[in-house]
Motif scaffolding. Structure first.
Motif, short mmCIF file in Angstrom:
data_model
loop_
_atom_site.label_atom_id
_atom_site.label_comp_id
_atom_site.label_asym_id
_atom_site.label_seq_id
_atom_site.Cartn_x
_atom_site.Cartn_y
_atom_site.Cartn_z
N SER A 208 0.85 -1.19 0.00
CA SER A 208 0.00 0.00 0.00
C SER A 208 0.89 1.24 0.00
O SER A 208 1.89 1.29 0.72
CB SER A 208 -0.91 0.02 1.23
OG SER A 208 -1.76 -1.10 1.23
N ARG B 157 -3.67 7.44 -3.07
CA ARG B 157 -3.30 6.10 -2.61
C ARG B 157 -3.31 5.10 -3.76
O ARG B 157 -4.03 5.25 -4.74
CB ARG B 157 -4.24 5.65 -1.50
CG ARG B 157 -4.21 6.58 -0.28
CD ARG B 157 -5.02 6.03 0.88
NE ARG B 157 -4.99 6.95 2.01
CZ ARG B 157 -4.01 7.01 2.89
NH1 ARG B 157 -2.97 6.18 2.78
NH2 ARG B 157 -4.04 7.88 3.89
N ARG C 217 -2.28 0.51 -4.55
CA ARG C 217 -1.90 -0.81 -4.04
C ARG C 217 -1.35 -1.61 -5.21
O ARG C 217 -1.92 -1.60 -6.30
CB ARG C 217 -3.11 -1.52 -3.42
CG ARG C 217 -3.73 -0.76 -2.25
CD ARG C 217 -4.98 -1.44 -1.74
NE ARG C 217 -4.69 -2.65 -0.99
CZ ARG C 217 -5.61 -3.49 -0.52
NH1 ARG C 217 -6.89 -3.24 -0.77
NH2 ARG C 217 -5.28 -4.55 0.18
N LYS D 57 5.02 -3.11 4.51
CA LYS D 57 3.91 -3.22 3.57
C LYS D 57 3.25 -1.87 3.27
O LYS D 57 2.07 -1.77 2.97
CB LYS D 57 2.84 -4.20 4.09
CG LYS D 57 3.33 -5.62 4.23
CD LYS D 57 2.21 -6.55 4.68
CE LYS D 57 2.72 -7.99 4.82
NZ LYS D 57 1.65 -8.91 5.25
N SER D 58 4.05 -0.82 3.42
CA SER D 58 3.52 0.53 3.20
C SER D 58 4.66 1.44 2.78
O SER D 58 5.81 1.25 3.21
CB SER D 58 2.85 1.06 4.46
OG SER D 58 2.38 2.38 4.26
N THR E 246 5.43 5.78 1.28
CA THR E 246 4.99 7.11 0.86
C THR E 246 6.01 7.66 -0.13
O THR E 246 7.21 7.72 0.17
CB THR E 246 4.86 8.07 2.05
OG1 THR E 246 3.90 7.56 2.96
CG2 THR E 246 4.41 9.45 1.58
#
Length: 266
Positions: free
Chosen positions: A27, A58, A60, A91-92, A94
């Motif tokens: 994500s 956002r 995924r 798992k993320s 920016t």
């Protein structure tokens, strides 16, 4: 002993390879100095799979450790990010993009020795030869518009009068003639009737739904309009106009049985 070491080594390499190839759903969020970035293009360069950032920035995407992501938009400088073990575990991610600055090619403003002032530059701009020729052709300063040509008047007077051969219309009717009120009312009613007939298949479909015709009645999609014409002698259009939907449904259910037998024989 050598065989054991070789087995351990192969197991270690296989385990490492499998752990690296394990995909996770990452994500992320794309931003810049002004805030969120929507419609950014995100591509996994190893799998050639891609996605876009949503209205809130956002996204995924499936990744494995060691993969490389490419994030790009028209307004920003393209950025590449390698998926590390830390990113995989979190798992993320920016992503911050930098605005792209476009530089236009330089051009010469002094090509015609212009000064930048409209009143002065208008006198110095070279005139096209075609413009000067056109102005001579369209020069009507020496023409006397009050003088009449007797030959033209004679031709107009010699024309026979226009005879109106259209029944139930006024004499001398031309493009600006008015249609009698009764005829216009009748034409309006006919136009309205034709428009209602044209819209009937679409309205009845939106009201009863596709499942009613294509699943319950089992009418083939390419026979839909033909089926309505088949039922038309029973007054289905008038029933729809009078909003008698239940009667319409009964007619469609009853007539679909013989109709399917007919098209099956064909």
């Amino acid at each position: 002993m050598v065989k054991k070491l070789l087995t351990i080594f192969v197991f270690f390499v296989t385990f490492t390879t499998l752990s690296q190839e394990t995909k996770i759903l990452l994500s992320g969020k794309v931003i810049d100095s002004l805030g969120i970035v929507k419609n950014a293009n995100i591509i996994n360069r190893q799998t050639n799979q891609g996605t876009f950032s949503s209205d809130d920035g956002r996204f995924r995407i499936f990744v494995s450790e060691g993969d490389s992501l490419q994030i790009s938009t028209v307004q920003h400088i393209t950025k590449k990010i390698r998926i590390t073990k830390t990113i995989k575990d979190l798992k993320s991610i920016t992503v911050t993009l930098k605005q792209n600055t476009y530089v236009l090619d330089a051009f010469d403003l002094k090509r015609n020795d212009l000064m930048g002032r409209l009143t002065a530059d208008l006198k110095g701009v070279p005139r096209s030869r075609k413009d000067s020729l056109l102005s001579k052709v369209l020069d009507f300063s020496n023409i006397n518009f009050k003088q009449k040509d007797p030959t033209i008047d004679a031709v107009v007077k010699a024309k026979p009068p226009i005879v109106n051969t259209v029944p139930n219309s006024f004499g001398g009717a031309g493009a600006g003639a008015k249609i009698p009120f009764r005829d216009s009312e009748r034409l309006w009613a006919l136009r309205k009737k034709l428009e209602r007939k044209k819209q009937f298949p679409y309205k009845i479909m939106s009201e009863l739904g596709e499942k009613f015709f294509f699943e319950k009645l089992k009418i083939p999609v390419d026979h839909y309009f033909h089926f309505l014409e088949y039922c038309n002698p029973l007054g289905v259009e008038e029933l729809h106009k009078e909003n008698k939907i239940l009667e319409l449904i009964k007619i469609f259910q009853k007539e679909s049985v013989p109709y399917l037998k007919i098209i099956k024989k064909e």
